[in-house]
Write a protein that holds these residues in place. Structure first.
Motif, PDB file in Angstrom:
ATOM      1  N   TYR A 279      15.515  26.401  56.367  1.00 58.34           N
ATOM      2  CA  TYR A 279      16.755  27.129  56.619  1.00 58.34           C
ATOM      3  C   TYR A 279      17.894  26.105  56.603  1.00 58.34           C
ATOM      4  O   TYR A 279      17.670  24.891  56.706  1.00 58.34           O
ATOM      5  CB  TYR A 279      16.698  27.864  57.963  1.00 58.34           C
ATOM      6  N   GLN A 280      19.133  26.586  56.478  1.00 57.65           N
ATOM      7  CA  GLN A 280      20.247  25.683  56.184  1.00 57.65           C
ATOM      8  C   GLN A 280      20.713  24.835  57.363  1.00 57.65           C
ATOM      9  O   GLN A 280      20.902  23.626  57.218  1.00 57.65           O
ATOM     10  CB  GLN A 280      21.441  26.472  55.641  1.00 57.65           C
ATOM     11  N   ASN A 281      20.934  25.455  58.521  1.00 57.86           N
ATOM     12  CA  ASN A 281      21.589  24.731  59.606  1.00 57.86           C
ATOM     13  C   ASN A 281      21.251  25.326  60.967  1.00 57.86           C
ATOM     14  O   ASN A 281      20.492  26.307  61.064  1.00 57.86           O
ATOM     15  CB  ASN A 281      23.112  24.711  59.392  1.00 57.86           C
ATOM     16  N   GLU A 282      21.808  24.734  62.006  1.00 61.21           N
ATOM     17  CA  GLU A 282      21.534  25.171  63.376  1.00 61.21           C
ATOM     18  C   GLU A 282      21.903  26.628  63.604  1.00 61.21           C
ATOM     19  O   GLU A 282      21.242  27.339  64.348  1.00 61.21           O
ATOM     20  CB  GLU A 282      22.309  24.287  64.364  1.00 61.21           C
ATOM     21  N   ARG A 283      22.978  27.076  62.946  1.00 57.01           N
ATOM     22  CA  ARG A 283      23.429  28.458  63.119  1.00 57.01           C
ATOM     23  C   ARG A 283      22.361  29.454  62.671  1.00 57.01           C
ATOM     24  O   ARG A 283      22.240  30.545  63.228  1.00 57.01           O
ATOM     25  CB  ARG A 283      24.730  28.675  62.345  1.00 57.01           C
ATOM     26  N   MET A 284      21.587  29.086  61.667  1.00 52.49           N
ATOM     27  CA  MET A 284      20.564  29.983  61.130  1.00 52.49           C
ATOM     28  C   MET A 284      19.186  29.732  61.726  1.00 52.49           C
ATOM     29  O   MET A 284      18.236  30.449  61.425  1.00 52.49           O
ATOM     30  CB  MET A 284      20.490  29.835  59.611  1.00 52.49           C
ATOM     31  N   LYS A 285      19.092  28.741  62.600  1.00 50.34           N
ATOM     32  CA  LYS A 285      17.797  28.303  63.100  1.00 50.34           C
ATOM     33  C   LYS A 285      17.049  29.389  63.860  1.00 50.34           C
ATOM     34  O   LYS A 285      15.871  29.660  63.570  1.00 50.34           O
ATOM     35  CB  LYS A 285      17.971  27.082  64.001  1.00 50.34           C
ATOM     36  N   ALA A 286      17.713  30.042  64.805  1.00 49.16           N
ATOM     37  CA  ALA A 286      17.023  30.996  65.676  1.00 49.16           C
ATOM     38  C   ALA A 286      16.416  32.142  64.878  1.00 49.16           C
ATOM     39  O   ALA A 286      15.230  32.492  65.053  1.00 49.16           O
ATOM     40  CB  ALA A 286      17.975  31.521  66.742  1.00 49.16           C
ATOM     41  N   GLU A 287      17.222  32.746  63.982  1.00 53.12           N
ATOM     42  CA  GLU A 287      16.714  33.890  63.215  1.00 53.12           C
ATOM     43  C   GLU A 287      15.616  33.463  62.255  1.00 53.12           C
ATOM     44  O   GLU A 287      14.593  34.142  62.120  1.00 53.12           O
ATOM     45  CB  GLU A 287      17.851  34.573  62.458  1.00 53.12           C
ATOM     46  N   ALA A 288      15.813  32.336  61.584  1.00 53.23           N
ATOM     47  CA  ALA A 288      14.806  31.863  60.629  1.00 53.23           C
ATOM     48  C   ALA A 288      13.499  31.534  61.333  1.00 53.23           C
ATOM     49  O   ALA A 288      12.413  31.948  60.887  1.00 53.23           O
ATOM     50  CB  ALA A 288      15.329  30.641  59.876  1.00 53.23           C
ATOM     51  N   GLU A 289      13.572  30.810  62.433  1.00 53.83           N
ATOM     52  CA  GLU A 289      12.349  30.432  63.144  1.00 53.83           C
ATOM     53  C   GLU A 289      11.648  31.649  63.736  1.00 53.83           C
ATOM     54  O   GLU A 289      10.420  31.684  63.822  1.00 53.83           O
ATOM     55  CB  GLU A 289      12.643  29.391  64.213  1.00 53.83           C
ATOM     56  N   GLY A 290      12.440  32.672  64.119  1.00 53.93           N
ATOM     57  CA  GLY A 290      11.835  33.906  64.618  1.00 53.93           C
ATOM     58  C   GLY A 290      10.960  34.560  63.564  1.00 53.93           C
ATOM     59  O   GLY A 290       9.881  35.089  63.865  1.00 53.93           O
ATOM     60  N   LEU A 291      11.403  34.529  62.314  1.00 53.95           N
ATOM     61  CA  LEU A 291      10.605  35.083  61.212  1.00 53.95           C
ATOM     62  C   LEU A 291       9.408  34.185  60.899  1.00 53.95           C
ATOM     63  O   LEU A 291       8.282  34.673  60.732  1.00 53.95           O
ATOM     64  CB  LEU A 291      11.477  35.224  59.960  1.00 53.95           C
ATOM     65  N   ILE A 292       9.662  32.892  60.820  1.00 52.73           N
ATOM     66  CA  ILE A 292       8.600  31.953  60.454  1.00 52.73           C
ATOM     67  C   ILE A 292       7.461  31.984  61.468  1.00 52.73           C
ATOM     68  O   ILE A 292       6.284  31.856  61.100  1.00 52.73           O
ATOM     69  CB  ILE A 292       9.181  30.534  60.305  1.00 52.73           C
ATOM     70  N   ASN A 293       7.794  32.191  62.733  1.00 53.47           N
ATOM     71  CA  ASN A 293       6.763  32.231  63.778  1.00 53.47           C
ATOM     72  C   ASN A 293       5.806  33.411  63.618  1.00 53.47           C
ATOM     73  O   ASN A 293       4.715  33.422  64.205  1.00 53.47           O
ATOM     74  CB  ASN A 293       7.411  32.287  65.165  1.00 53.47           C
ATOM     75  N   ASP A 294       6.216  34.410  62.817  1.00 53.45           N
ATOM     76  CA  ASP A 294       5.337  35.555  62.555  1.00 53.45           C
ATOM     77  C   ASP A 294       4.325  35.270  61.450  1.00 53.45           C
ATOM     78  O   ASP A 294       3.501  36.135  61.124  1.00 53.45           O
ATOM     79  CB  ASP A 294       6.168  36.791  62.167  1.00 53.45           C
ATOM     80  N   LEU A 295       4.405  34.075  60.861  1.00 54.99           N
ATOM     81  CA  LEU A 295       3.499  33.707  59.776  1.00 54.99           C
ATOM     82  C   LEU A 295       2.613  32.553  60.260  1.00 54.99           C
ATOM     83  O   LEU A 295       3.030  31.392  60.230  1.00 54.99           O
ATOM     84  CB  LEU A 295       4.296  33.273  58.542  1.00 54.99           C
ATOM     85  N   PRO A 296       1.411  32.843  60.721  1.00 56.15           N
ATOM     86  CA  PRO A 296       0.535  31.786  61.249  1.00 56.15           C
ATOM     87  C   PRO A 296       0.354  30.640  60.262  1.00 56.15           C
ATOM     88  O   PRO A 296       0.057  30.852  59.088  1.00 56.15           O
ATOM     89  CB  PRO A 296      -0.790  32.528  61.476  1.00 56.15           C
ATOM     90  N   GLY A 297       0.589  29.425  60.755  1.00 58.45           N
ATOM     91  CA  GLY A 297       0.406  28.242  59.933  1.00 58.45           C
ATOM     92  C   GLY A 297       1.652  27.773  59.217  1.00 58.45           C
ATOM     93  O   GLY A 297       1.716  26.627  58.753  1.00 58.45           O
TER      94      GLY A 297
END
Length: 255
Positions: free
Chosen positions: A39-57
């Motif tokens: 993801y691009q920057n800190e501003r997008m971190k929370a939403e991006a990581e929320g999605l990524i955490n739904d993908l094991p591994g």
């Protein structure tokens, strides 16, 4: 679904669940790919990581592709973490909002520079960084749009940038083919992404697309994702330097 177990893919450009990158990430995950997602920057971190955490591994990395130091840093991390790369997905495009509102003739010098730096040069920079990690060959995939070929109202400088991107795909394919690295673009029909919402008349564009395309509907994220999986697989081992349309057939119509 194709089996890509053992393959390592890095995907640049995840913003939110409407991103084309998200459709690609989901399909690559279903195929068994080990995923690094940027993801691009800190501003997008929370939403991006929320999605990524739904993908094991899957693992998250921050990288602004207009910053060479950040590109170097993230590829050093990828090398340390995975040791190799098989797939690179470049789902990145940007032009200042004001450049998509006025007539194209009023494109500013700075707007033109930014659009081409972020949307086009970044593919060159990422490919250059990825190539040494693709020791067994690989697949590089970017996203383009029909506005590279025909005038699309309000698409403006992004259309010119996408035309440059498609030419870049061909030149990179020629350069990297000797390393068995394939470079291709997917030309997706209009999808209501965060970036697309900045284009004036998006609703009209979506309606016209659905009305005129042979399949009489708009393009879905998952369809783009499935084509990316194909391009990442050995089924596409002889395909490079190409633009593949995933647009319900819209591009074949004269009117």
């Amino acid at each position: 679904m194709l089996n890509l177990e053992g393959k390592v893919a890095v995907v640049f450009g995840l913003a939110n669940k409407r991103s084309i990158a998200w459709g690609i990430v989901q399909k690559l995950h279903e195929a068994g790919t080990k995923l690094a997602i940027s993801y691009q920057n800190e501003r997008m971190k929370a939403e991006a990581e929320g999605l990524i955490n739904d993908l094991p591994g899957a693992e998250a990395f921050q990288c602004d592709v207009s910053n060479d130091a950040e590109i170097d840093q993230v590829f050093a991390q990828l090398k340390e973490r995975y040791g190799k790369l098989d797939v690179l997905v470049h789902s990145v495009a940007f032009a200042p909002a004001e450049e998509l509102k006025n007539d194209f003739v009023h494109t500013s010098r700075e707007g033109f520079r930014v659009a081409h730096d972020v949307s086009v040069y970044s593919l060159i920079a990422l490919s250059r960084a990825a190539a040494p990690l693709m020791s067994e060959g690989g697949s590089i995939i970017t996203l383009t749009y029909y506005g590279a070929e025909k005038v699309v109202p309000h698409y403006n400088v992004m259309g010119v940038a996408k035309a440059a991107l498609e030419a870049t795909v061909r030149y990179l394919a020629a350069d990297l083919g000797k390393q068995n690295i394939r470079v291709n673009a997917i030309s997706a029909g209009p999808i209501k992404t965060l970036a697309a919402r900045g284009i004036g008349g998006l609703s009209d564009m979506l309606k016209a697309h659905a009305d005129r395309a042979p399949l009489h509907r708009n393009t879905e994220q998952a369809e783009v994702g499935s084509t990316a999986v194909y391009l990442a697989s050995q089924l596409a081992s002889g395909v490079t330097g190409e633009v593949i349309y995933v647009d319900s057939g819209y591009n074949i119509m004269g009117f």
